[in-house]
Structure formats: structure tokens, C-alpha cells
Design an enzyme around this catalytic site. Sequence first.
Site, PDB file in Angstrom:
ATOM      1  CB  CYS A 112      -1.067  -0.046   1.257  1.00 11.43           C
ATOM      2  SG  CYS A 112      -1.740   1.351   1.366  1.00 11.43           S
ATOM      3  CG  HIS A 113       1.442   5.963  -1.584  1.00 14.15           C
ATOM      4  ND1 HIS A 113       1.086   6.751  -0.200  1.00 14.15           N
ATOM      5  CD2 HIS A 113       1.954   6.365  -2.351  1.00 14.15           C
ATOM      6  CE1 HIS A 113       1.656   7.709  -0.724  1.00 14.15           C
ATOM      7  NE2 HIS A 113       2.691   7.044  -2.039  1.00 14.15           N
ATOM      8  CB  THR A 114      -0.057   3.967   4.322  1.00 18.25           C
ATOM      9  OG1 THR A 114      -1.321   4.152   3.715  1.00 18.25           O
ATOM     10  CG2 THR A 114       0.504   4.201   5.405  1.00 18.25           C
ATOM     11  CG  HIS A 151      -0.155  -1.543   5.977  1.00 16.38           C
ATOM     12  ND1 HIS A 151       0.346  -1.164   5.468  1.00 16.38           N
ATOM     13  CD2 HIS A 151      -2.258  -1.162   6.091  1.00 16.38           C
ATOM     14  CE1 HIS A 151      -0.469  -0.009   5.177  1.00 16.38           C
ATOM     15  NE2 HIS A 151      -1.969   0.070   5.018  1.00 16.38           N
ATOM     16  CD  GLU A 152      -3.891  -2.590   1.059  1.00  9.44           C
ATOM     17  OE1 GLU A 152      -4.489  -1.627   0.530  1.00  9.44           O
ATOM     18  OE2 GLU A 152      -2.895  -3.206   0.067  1.00  9.44           O
ATOM     19  CB  CYS A 191     -10.776  -2.350  21.660  1.00 12.14           C
ATOM     20  SG  CYS A 191     -12.575  -1.359  22.354  1.00 12.14           S
ATOM     21  CB  CYS A 246     -13.432   1.901  23.725  1.00  7.65           C
ATOM     22  SG  CYS A 246     -13.552   2.084  21.599  1.00  7.65           S
ATOM     23  CB  CYS A 282     -16.402  -0.510  20.189  1.00  8.14           C
ATOM     24  SG  CYS A 282     -14.513  -0.890  18.833  1.00  8.14           S
ATOM     25  CB  CYS A 322     -11.251   1.515  18.190  1.00  4.56           C
ATOM     26  SG  CYS A 322     -10.642   0.265  19.323  1.00  4.56           S
ATOM     27  NE  ARG A 334      -9.487   7.239  17.142  1.00  3.38           N
ATOM     28  CZ  ARG A 334      -9.177   7.560  17.496  1.00  3.38           C
ATOM     29  NH1 ARG A 334      -9.148   9.031  17.746  1.00  3.38           N
ATOM     30  NH2 ARG A 334     -10.895   7.747  18.147  1.00  3.38           N
ATOM     31  CB  CYS A 353      -5.204  -0.925   3.989  1.00  6.69           C
ATOM     32  SG  CYS A 353      -4.616   1.330   4.352  1.00  6.69           S
ATOM     33  NE  ARG A 361      -3.305  -1.945  -2.415  1.00  2.56           N
ATOM     34  CZ  ARG A 361      -3.278  -0.586  -2.087  1.00  2.56           C
ATOM     35  NH1 ARG A 361      -2.649   0.282  -3.259  1.00  2.56           N
ATOM     36  NH2 ARG A 361      -3.944   0.045  -1.381  1.00  2.56           N
TER      37      ARG A 361
END
Length: 410
Positions: free
Chosen positions: A56-58, A78-79, A130, A133, A136, A144, A148, A208, A403
Site C-alpha cells: 500500500c502507498h502508506t 498491513h494489507e 475492541c 470503548c 466501538c 476505536c 486506532r 486497507c 496493487r
Amino acid sequence: MGCLMARQNSKINHLTHGTVAAVAWEAGKPLVIEEVEVAPPQRMEVRMKILFTSLCHTDVFFWDAKGQNPLFPRIFGHEAGGGLEEPVMPKRNGFADHDLFPYRIVESVGEGVTELAPGDHVLPVFTGECKECVHCKSEVSNMCELLRINTDRGVMIHDGKSRFSINGKPINHFVGTSTFSEYTVVHVGCVVKINPLAPLDKVCILSCGISTGFGATVNVAKPTKGSTVAIFGLGAVGLAAAEGARVSGASRIIGVDLHPDKIQLAKQFGVTEFVNPKDYTKPVQEVIIEMTQGGVDRSIECTGHTDCMISAFECVHDGWGVAVLVGVPSNDAVFKTHPMNFLNERTLKGTFFGNYKPRSDIPALVEKYMNKELELEKFITHQVPFSEINKAFDYMLKGESIRCIIRMEH
């Protein structure tokens, strides 16, 4: 044999084992495939095997680390899609030998985890749920408090320690997932259990960007059938937003981007018209207002640039127009617009992860794909084996991929 089995049962959830991971040792430098030790999951954590991951670009943004607090060495990613394997005990002379076959022993869940079990197919997500909270428990928020996204945190929240190490030296996590590793440890609130029949090499991209863009349209902008929609930025998130507009039945989907080579690709995602701001001497919002006799019904901004944010807001129709901001701006970014734009009943909204609650909502999005209501294949432009993960970075840096799926084989 009875004593051996007792030893296995008592210790299988307390093993540190080796894995291979792509480690970023320095900002902007190629990742290095390393042998890494992965500690067992602690309370409310899961250790999972990653089968497919995506770039991902992130990941690229924080790997490049320009204008940020650099945090290295680090395992990005993270993907992804993977599973909680049933422990497989290779045998020697009829007995399982944990010491000789550490790669085959999989820690499934830590203390307190009750919703997941060995054999489950899952997606790790950079933000969590979670379920306890105030966010959520809210029907309208997915932000969250506990889980988060925190891009500056390189450790697990349970004890402030990393689960990765090389020769005793800790390796930093990334957004609680670190999927550029054959095995990773994730908080259970960031793990989404999905249909085991869903192909992980496709649905992993729902972790993501695709969910973010698609959800920004269908969950937040909510265009009606026959409406007009403008999409600012035709990267992966923008194309996913366009896909959301197409699925919603929008009659006109106007793509706004500085790169004319994206026109043909964007048509696959429902974009009907293309506007390049560089082709005009006046602000692009004025161009869009003229094209649509007053403005679009909805706009989705997916670049993070403040000029685009202004344009996205000011190009929607007065009386009912809604603009949704998706792109993440720089830390010092500000933008201004005349208050009359609000008084004339234009609405400006923001969104985080497409307003999806990961554990509650993403399984249904996977089902949309399984039911052929959502197309994912057209987002996947490249595939590489894990050993060639740096090629995925090259593709993205050159603007050649939407992707790239990374197969976790080595």
C-alpha cells in the site's frame, strides 16, 4: 511417550520460533530478507501465518520517512490475508520434535482470545475494534480508542515490547500488523475472521485501501442512483471510491487527476469523464460546476492535498452536495473556504477506513466479493514472490501498479 505429549501440550503456546521477514533497516533503502525470531502472542494477541500480502502507498510513505519520525529497523506491511494454522508436528522416529522443526509450530492465540481458533482464515487490519470503548459501542463511529492507528508505535500495546527480534535486537512493528513477515503477531481486535472459502490472494486487499475508498463512497457519501460524483485522485483509493459510485448507480462519475494516462484504467472502475486541472486556467471546481450545471451531488477527495480538498468541497451542488475527505494531509496542512459554502447547505465530511468497523463489517464486504457484487481482480495489477518484494516498491514508485500481491513463499 506420555511424558513427551505432556511437555508438548504445556509448552506449545509458549514457543518463540523463527521466520523470514523483509526488514527495512534504513529509510528508503531496499528491504532485506532476514531470519527473524517471533515471540509468542501475549494477552489478547494472535500469532498468524501470512500467506499473501500487498503493498500500500502508506507502507511506501513511512518507508521513505520524509517529514516523519523515522523508526527503524522495522517490518512494514498491513494489507494481508492469512490463517491461524492447526499445529503440525513433523515426526522423527514416531515422535514430534519441536526443537528440530520450529517453523512448523504455530502459536495460535494468547490469553483472553476466545473468538479465534486454529484453522481460521483472517485478515489483519491496521485499525481495530475492541468492542468495548465508546466508539466501538457507537453505531456511527469506527475510531476505536484502544486500537486506532498509531504510525509512531513500534511495539505491542500489551507490554510495550516488540514480538520481533534478530539476535536479541528488537525489530519495530508497523501499525500493529507487520505483514511483510511469514509470521506476525497482531492484537485480536485487529484480526478479522472471514469466510474460509474466500481466496486470500484477492480479499487481502480489503485490509486497507480498497475498503477505505469503497466505504467512503457507499458508507459516507452515499450517492443515490442516477447521481453525479466527482473523484479527486485516481490511485487505488480513488479507484475504489469510483467503484463504490458505480455500484451505487451513479450516472456520471468524473475522475480528477493530473495524469492523463489514467483515463483508460479509470473507465474500468466506472469513471465516465476525466478532468485534468492542468488543462484549465480556472479552478477545477469551476470547471466541474459548469460541466454539471451547478455542481456534483457528491465528491470524494483521495489525495491528501489541501487544494484538492478545497476543490472537492466547492464543486458540490448547493442545497444538497456532500464532499468527503479521505486523503491524509501533512501535519501542518490547513485550508480555507468561504463560510457561505456551508450556509448554502453544502456538507463537508471526513472518513476513516471507509467508516467500516473492521471485525463487524469487513466479513460482509468479503461476502460481497464472493457474491460477485464487488470486483477485486481489476485492482491487482502485479504479483511477485516474497523474495522479490522490492519489485513491488519499484512498481508503485513508478506509478505502474494499483496493487501488487506478494506471495509469501521463499
